[in-house]
Design an enzyme around this catalytic site. Sequence first.
Site, PDB file in Angstrom:
ATOM      1  N   SER A  39       1.154  -1.235   0.035  1.00  0.00           N
ATOM      2  CA  SER A  39      -0.094   0.373   0.246  1.00  0.00           C
ATOM      3  C   SER A  39       0.476   1.380   0.106  1.00  0.00           C
ATOM      4  O   SER A  39       2.173   0.777   0.625  1.00  0.00           O
ATOM      5  CB  SER A  39      -1.020   0.380   1.573  1.00  0.00           C
ATOM      6  OG  SER A  39      -1.191   1.428   1.053  1.00  0.00           O
ATOM      7  N   TYR A  72      -1.817  -1.150  10.190  1.00  0.00           N
ATOM      8  CA  TYR A  72      -1.886  -1.431   8.967  1.00  0.00           C
ATOM      9  C   TYR A  72      -0.781  -0.416   8.386  1.00  0.00           C
ATOM     10  O   TYR A  72      -0.009  -1.884   7.466  1.00  0.00           O
ATOM     11  CB  TYR A  72      -3.406  -1.616   8.540  1.00  0.00           C
ATOM     12  CG  TYR A  72      -3.400  -1.381   7.015  1.00  0.00           C
ATOM     13  CD1 TYR A  72      -3.680  -2.868   6.197  1.00  0.00           C
ATOM     14  CD2 TYR A  72      -3.490  -0.168   6.185  1.00  0.00           C
ATOM     15  CE1 TYR A  72      -3.816  -2.637   5.361  1.00  0.00           C
ATOM     16  CE2 TYR A  72      -3.466  -0.351   4.976  1.00  0.00           C
ATOM     17  CZ  TYR A  72      -3.809  -1.600   4.399  1.00  0.00           C
ATOM     18  OH  TYR A  72      -3.993  -2.259   3.152  1.00  0.00           O
TER      19      TYR A  72
END
Length: 244
Positions: free
Chosen positions: A136, A149
């Site tokens: 990401s 995360y």
Amino acid sequence: MQLNFSGLRALVTGAGKGIGRDTVKALHASGASVVAVSRTNTDLVSLSKECPGIEPVCVDLGNWEATEQALGSVGPVDLLVNNAAVAPLQSFLEITKETFDRTFNVNVRSVIQVSQFVARGMIARGVQGSIVNVSSMVAYVTFPNLPVYSSTKSALTMLTKAMAWELGPHKIRVNSVNPTLVLTAMGKHVVPDPEMARKLKERHPLKKFAEVEDVVNSILFLLSDRSVSITGSGILVDCGYLAS
């Protein structure tokens, strides 16, 4: 992206929804035999109807022992996409042990475990292989309520490089794709407020979020022999966000 993966066997984790599901469909359409891994059996049932002949495996990748039982003898795999992830929303001061353990177990530890199964098989067979880790852009930038995360994706960035370095002599390439927000079910969970989504979109030079197809195309490119000299790298599918 039209590529031919005939004669190759691929394994995709997080295959039930979003990017993972469309990756399975694209690989299947391109001739690959696909092992589709998800913790949600109903998703695998519907996916099997869309892609007859895939091999569904239902397992919670956060459980080391269950994963070993389900995938430890998965057989020959030529292409691996580590896509499974969880993204709990908690601020730094709210992080719990349970959240930390669950997120790192699924997002990082399972990547190590599944990649070990696959890479050992490739080495034993003496074949080339390609592994793509779905990361990401938050591996590089902060985002509200995603400290754990984001940390897992930063860890995945270095893990990708370490894997590429160690597996390169065996002709196994390892890369990542790092998308901006994609409005899958997970993406909508991360940014549930339409006004927040609008403001975030405006911060992208292209004034848009990435589409699932954009990420899948990057995954397919890295899996294919069109990227034969690329390893240890990451493709930013971020609509220019990190340039702003």
